[in-house]
Write a protein that holds these residues in place. Structure first.
Motif, PDB file in Angstrom:
ATOM      1  N   UNK A 142       0.847  -1.199   0.000  1.00 52.09           N
ATOM      2  CA  UNK A 142       0.000   0.000   0.000  1.00 52.09           C
ATOM      3  C   UNK A 142       0.878   1.243   0.000  1.00 52.09           C
ATOM      4  N   UNK A 143       0.533   2.214  -0.813  1.00 50.90           N
ATOM      5  CA  UNK A 143       1.177   3.526  -0.741  1.00 50.90           C
ATOM      6  C   UNK A 143       0.108   4.602  -0.772  1.00 50.90           C
ATOM      7  N   UNK A 144       0.369   5.676  -0.028  1.00 50.27           N
ATOM      8  CA  UNK A 144      -0.537   6.814  -0.033  1.00 50.27           C
ATOM      9  C   UNK A 144       0.274   8.099  -0.056  1.00 50.27           C
ATOM     10  N   UNK A 145      -0.107   8.989  -0.944  1.00 51.67           N
ATOM     11  CA  UNK A 145       0.441  10.344  -1.015  1.00 51.67           C
ATOM     12  C   UNK A 145       1.953  10.362  -1.271  1.00 51.67           C
ATOM     13  N   UNK A 146       2.467   9.344  -1.944  1.00 48.81           N
ATOM     14  CA  UNK A 146       3.892   9.367  -2.285  1.00 48.81           C
ATOM     15  C   UNK A 146       4.150  10.521  -3.243  1.00 48.81           C
ATOM     16  N   UNK A 147       5.113  11.400  -2.941  1.00 49.38           N
ATOM     17  CA  UNK A 147       5.415  12.482  -3.880  1.00 49.38           C
ATOM     18  C   UNK A 147       5.726  11.924  -5.273  1.00 49.38           C
ATOM     19  N   UNK A 148       5.207  12.595  -6.298  1.00 48.40           N
ATOM     20  CA  UNK A 148       5.311  12.078  -7.667  1.00 48.40           C
ATOM     21  C   UNK A 148       6.761  11.847  -8.076  1.00 48.40           C
ATOM     22  N   UNK A 153      11.194   8.266  -9.383  1.00 44.54           N
ATOM     23  CA  UNK A 153      12.599   7.938  -9.141  1.00 44.54           C
ATOM     24  C   UNK A 153      12.790   6.489  -8.753  1.00 44.54           C
ATOM     25  N   UNK A 154      11.894   5.992  -7.890  1.00 45.04           N
ATOM     26  CA  UNK A 154      11.999   4.589  -7.461  1.00 45.04           C
ATOM     27  C   UNK A 154      11.685   3.653  -8.617  1.00 45.04           C
ATOM     28  N   UNK A 155      10.570   3.904  -9.305  1.00 41.83           N
ATOM     29  CA  UNK A 155      10.078   2.966 -10.310  1.00 41.83           C
ATOM     30  C   UNK A 155      10.911   2.976 -11.591  1.00 41.83           C
ATOM     31  N   UNK A 156      11.454   4.154 -11.958  1.00 44.58           N
ATOM     32  CA  UNK A 156      12.124   4.267 -13.247  1.00 44.58           C
ATOM     33  C   UNK A 156      13.649   4.278 -13.156  1.00 44.58           C
ATOM     34  N   UNK A 157      14.188   4.582 -11.968  1.00 43.81           N
ATOM     35  CA  UNK A 157      15.651   4.697 -11.853  1.00 43.81           C
ATOM     36  C   UNK A 157      16.198   3.770 -10.782  1.00 43.81           C
ATOM     37  N   UNK A 173      13.271  -0.097  -3.775  1.00 44.56           N
ATOM     38  CA  UNK A 173      14.595  -0.137  -3.156  1.00 44.56           C
ATOM     39  C   UNK A 173      14.914   1.035  -2.239  1.00 44.56           C
ATOM     40  N   UNK A 174      14.081   2.051  -2.188  1.00 48.00           N
ATOM     41  CA  UNK A 174      14.332   3.141  -1.239  1.00 48.00           C
ATOM     42  C   UNK A 174      13.555   2.952   0.058  1.00 48.00           C
ATOM     43  N   UNK A 175      12.765   1.902   0.137  1.00 48.53           N
ATOM     44  CA  UNK A 175      11.960   1.649   1.331  1.00 48.53           C
ATOM     45  C   UNK A 175      12.861   1.154   2.463  1.00 48.53           C
ATOM     46  N   UNK A 176      12.840   1.874   3.584  1.00 45.12           N
ATOM     47  CA  UNK A 176      13.715   1.532   4.701  1.00 45.12           C
ATOM     48  C   UNK A 176      13.242   0.384   5.557  1.00 45.12           C
ATOM     49  N   UNK A 177      12.069  -0.169   5.274  1.00 46.85           N
ATOM     50  CA  UNK A 177      11.534  -1.303   6.023  1.00 46.85           C
ATOM     51  C   UNK A 177      12.134  -2.571   5.413  1.00 46.85           C
TER      52      UNK A 177
END
Length: 261
Positions: A142-148, A153-157, A173-177
């Protein structure tokens, strides 16, 4: 032969003895009420995992004993040596391994992540997984209100580059969990206890190194929710911090952090 560990100077303030096989590490610096809310949501899971706060030098009083101990925190590690996030991680990893934990779960302390995923991380470590990455973008995430710009950046780079460099298909890969096993962290071919890991390097390095060495890696669904209208809680500056992350990412993908022969 065990390698010498480069660990920043720190003070360990221990409130209670170890009670579980795994510990939850929460790296923080001046998170204030966000940390308090995060700890409040972690209370239902204290029978499963010990909670350790890895402080990078907070000055807002948020890591005082009278605030943390009633929230079930087992210990707070206060870094007094140099370095930022990766130094906090090295500090926590070294302390946790010496305390006898079989694995560590990391979660950000700014109340964006839902601790409800903790049982799934513990189950994965118990089942023998070595690097467990939380993801908003797998089934059940689940994600909510992730800055565009962050989402792009996460999905494309970020995720495509680390997937290419590691041979494992990551989505977030930027998720700290995330979680690491003892055997991964103690492998001399990994050697995470080096001073080169000071800022954001260690997350990216372990994500590339673990699959390439044949360790068991998987993603599990998590929930990450940014505030709808308030300022985004982050320690990364928009320009300078983003450039640093990109440079660090490229170095990790080119295996510049791999140990020498």
């Amino acid at each position: 032969m065990a390698l010498a560990r480069a660990v920043p100077a720190f003070e360990a303030r221990v409130f209670r003895p170890r009670a579980t096989r795994y510990c939850l590490v929460i790296p923080v610096i001046d998170e204030g009420p966000r940390l308090a809310r995060q700890l409040g949501r972690t209370l239902p899971f204290l029978s499963l995992i010990d909670v350790v706060v890895a402080d990078g030098g907070s000055r807002d009083g948020s890591v005082a004993r009278e605030r943390l101990e009633p929230q079930g925190v087992r210990a707070v590690l206060v870094k007094t040596g140099p370095g930022k996030l990766s130094a906090q991680m090295r500090m926590a990893m070294d302390w946790a391994l010496q305390e006898g934990y079989e694995g560590l779960v990391f979660i950000d302390g700014n109340d964006k992540d839902d601790p409800a995923a903790l049982p799934a991380f513990i189950e994965a470590l118990e089942a023998g997984w070595d690097h467990v990455q939380g993801s908003r973008y797998v089934a059940g995430g689940v994600e909510e209100h992730t800055p565009v710009l962050r989402r792009l950046g996460v999905r494309l780079v970020h995720a495509p580059l680390l997937s290419w460099a590691s041979g494992f298909r990551y989505t977030d890969t930027t998720n700290g969990f995330r979680a690491y096993s003892r055997r991964l962290l103690e492998d001399p071919r990994v050697d995470p206890f080096r001073e080169v890991f000071s800022q954001y390097e260690l997350h990216y390095y372990l994500a590339t190194r673990a699959p390439r060495l044949g360790y068991r890696v998987k993603e599990i669904p998590v929930s990450r929710k940014y505030p709808a209208s308030a300022r985004v809680p982050t320690k990364i500056s928009p320009v300078r911090g983003s450039l640093l992350i990109l440079r660090t990412l490229l170095r990790a993908c080119l295996h510049r952090f791999d140990p020498g022969p």
